[in-house]
Scaffold this motif. Sequence first.
Motif, PDB file in Angstrom:
ATOM      1  N   GLY A 238       0.309  -1.137  -0.501  1.00 36.57           N
ATOM      2  CA  GLY A 238       0.210   0.179   0.231  1.00 36.57           C
ATOM      3  C   GLY A 238       0.602   1.251   0.356  1.00 36.57           C
ATOM      4  N   THR A 239       0.815   2.218   0.507  1.00 37.82           N
ATOM      5  CA  THR A 239       1.295   3.203   0.885  1.00 37.82           C
ATOM      6  C   THR A 239       2.737   3.137   1.469  1.00 37.82           C
ATOM      7  OG1 THR A 239       0.787   3.536   3.224  1.00 37.82           O
ATOM      8  CG2 THR A 239      -0.681   4.621   1.211  1.00 37.82           C
ATOM      9  N   SER A 241       4.524   0.555  -0.114  1.00 43.50           N
ATOM     10  CA  SER A 241       5.512  -0.062  -1.059  1.00 43.50           C
ATOM     11  C   SER A 241       6.694   0.624  -1.584  1.00 43.50           C
ATOM     12  CB  SER A 241       4.019   0.107  -2.264  1.00 43.50           C
ATOM     13  OG  SER A 241       4.144   0.957  -2.323  1.00 43.50           O
ATOM     14  N   GLU A 315      -1.427  -4.751  -4.028  1.00 45.00           N
ATOM     15  CA  GLU A 315      -0.619  -4.523  -2.499  1.00 45.00           C
ATOM     16  C   GLU A 315       0.431  -3.702  -2.890  1.00 45.00           C
ATOM     17  OE1 GLU A 315       0.088  -9.133  -3.390  1.00 45.00           O
ATOM     18  OE2 GLU A 315      -1.279  -7.202  -4.087  1.00 45.00           O
ATOM     19  N   ALA A 353      -8.102  -1.027   2.972  1.00 42.90           N
ATOM     20  CA  ALA A 353      -6.306  -0.908   2.603  1.00 42.90           C
ATOM     21  C   ALA A 353      -6.119   0.091   4.181  1.00 42.90           C
ATOM     22  CB  ALA A 353      -6.273  -0.312   1.721  1.00 42.90           C
ATOM     23  N   GLN A 363      -8.139   4.649   0.851  1.00 45.97           N
ATOM     24  CA  GLN A 363      -6.783   4.223  -0.287  1.00 45.97           C
ATOM     25  C   GLN A 363      -7.278   3.173  -0.061  1.00 45.97           C
ATOM     26  OE1 GLN A 363      -3.435   4.660   0.244  1.00 45.97           O
ATOM     27  NE2 GLN A 363      -2.581   3.122  -0.841  1.00 45.97           N
ATOM     28  N   GLN A 365      -6.077  -0.125  -3.022  1.00 47.02           N
ATOM     29  CA  GLN A 365      -5.476  -1.596  -3.405  1.00 47.02           C
ATOM     30  C   GLN A 365      -6.266  -2.506  -3.512  1.00 47.02           C
ATOM     31  OE1 GLN A 365      -2.394  -1.682   0.171  1.00 47.02           O
ATOM     32  NE2 GLN A 365      -3.085  -4.402   1.118  1.00 47.02           N
ATOM     33  N   CYS A 367      -5.625  -6.536  -3.315  1.00 43.05           N
ATOM     34  CA  CYS A 367      -4.752  -7.817  -3.368  1.00 43.05           C
ATOM     35  C   CYS A 367      -4.349  -9.023  -4.269  1.00 43.05           C
ATOM     36  CB  CYS A 367      -5.048  -7.687  -2.023  1.00 43.05           C
ATOM     37  SG  CYS A 367      -5.058  -6.928  -1.255  1.00 43.05           S
TER      38      CYS A 367
END
Length: 663
Positions: A238-239, A241, A315, A353, A363, A365, A367
């Motif tokens: 996510g943020t 990554s 992700e 997320a 957010q 995301q 997956c």
Amino acid sequence: MSLPPEKASELKQIIHQQLLKMDVHGRIREVLAETIREELAPEHQQLSTEDLIRALRQRGIIDDVMKELKFVTDVNEMERTSAPKPSTHFVDREPPVLKKTNIDPTRRYLYLQVLGGKAFLEHLQEPEPLPGQICSTFTLCLHFRNQRFRSKPVPCACEPDFQDGFLLEIHKDSLGDGSKMVDATTMLSICDPVHMVLIKTDTFGETALVASYFLEWRSVLAAENGITNVAVELLGVGTESKVSVGVLNIRLEMYPPLNKTLSSEITSTQFTLERQKTAEKERLFLVYAKQWWREYLQIRPTHNARLVKIFAQDENGVNRPVCSFVRPLRAGRLLDTPRQAARFVSVLGHERAPVIGGGGGKQEQWCTLLAFLCRNKGDCEDHANLLCSLLLGFGLEAFVCVGTKAKGVPHTWVMTCGSDGTITFWESLTGHSRYIHRPINPDDPPLAEQPKPLYPYRTIGCIFSHEKFFGNCQPSDAVEVCVFDLHDESKWKPMSGEAIKSVCAPGATPSVPPFPPLCASTIDAAVTSNEMEVQLRILVSEHRKDLGLSTVWDDQLSYLLSQALAAYELERTTGVSAGNEEFQDAVRRAVPDGHTFKGFPIHFVHRNARRVFATCLRSPFCEEIICCRGDQVRLAVRVRVFAYPESACAVWIMFACKYRSVL
């Protein structure tokens, strides 16, 4: 029973090694110092052996040592009803059973060993877990060519002690080469990566996705002796990554060993060619998607505000076409019907997320399927993608719908098109919510009767499957007036099927991970039901004791509640209600005249009894039953766990009471 001297010596040596491994001597010294410092009065400075043993027992150290030891007996002895013979040696408790694997000598295998981790800096200050203390754990999940593996859980630490090996079969019966031993050149063309997902489970049983990594294993083909060691840096999700979360030390080994290894120039050239080919395919699709979007905006300027989702971030923060998140998925013997598949998807947890900071923004995301299944929870997009894939596997024409719910909240759900033109919406978060879509005709006269929509969906921007994508270009994107005639390009603008297939078809690009198979549940439903029921009885009794109330359980009434719980689950799965008459009749017979019966059913998708009890107390109806006062009060509780693939479960609980009515 006396042992021969050599056996006694061997036994002493094994026990000594076990004590050294557990650092029992160091722990005894700590307990000794602590006991002298804290528990002995100043006038008593003599510490007897009994005092020390009692202190060790109180701290659970003796129990830990005994738990770490396990007697080994002959398998035939275990199967007999007679008592097994005393063993003469000990082994480690972990792993409980060393399973033997049948290895086909005509096949190629990749033996992947995880030899510990390091630099998991988030856990730098993590204290050493005390003996018997529940701690957070890491679990590593792997998928490679339709094979799935899971490591033993290890305590979270800066240097987690992963010590696991996985035997991955490379050679599969395909292309008529089932009887040939695959060589290094052929293996170089197998571009499937090893997908590794790291999951963290906290002390409350909650799971979190830590990292998702695609391991390029083919470097072993150019290694001397067919063995290579790799340090894999895991990045966050996510943020996060772009942030490193830790490093895993991995050893790769070919079995049987290769007769001839490839040169490193050949493998690096192959990797470069694959990257160039993938980049070119993705570039061409991006050019096409931009052109399609320009054409879509020219139809109507307001289209710019519609939720038309062509790409989504996974992700790892990688932008992928949404069609690559869906693929026909067959569940084998694990799921029998589309409605059962919908029920399975709905009992996987729903969680958005995580976002660092406020602002209320969502957010994004989406997956990969392995990350979603291993974590056992995800956002509505993950649920919709999985349900659509399962419905496609069952032979239905299914699509993921992207739009909004009430108050303009973005949402995704699933739609199926019947062969007779019937449009059905499936809510993937509830499983039992299916809605037949009957569009409202805005051109009808004002007094004409119109169907009233029952679904919660407000607008729809686009729909997609694994090989189709349609943008909604009708005058209004309101779901209630949409006509789902997908062959009418004036209503639904399609994307080129060839363009989608070039980047989303299985094996089209290495950046699109293969779908893993579903795994059967490891939960014993009956045992888990009993354990939760016992825990809830204790919690209820303690709660009533705090209120000054006694507790008397009615086992027969508890048993009768089972049929109601089974009926509730059947209704959630099939939409058919059955067995209610028998349950009502049984309750009438169990409750004497002049007595009152109250029951409260509730549904969960987790197995934490304390959380269940806390939630139930927040309901005034349930709290009234648990805290019931009166004459001849009898309480009952029944837990029924229904196990689904991936160890997901639906937990039904009913609290009930009966008491004499006093006016």
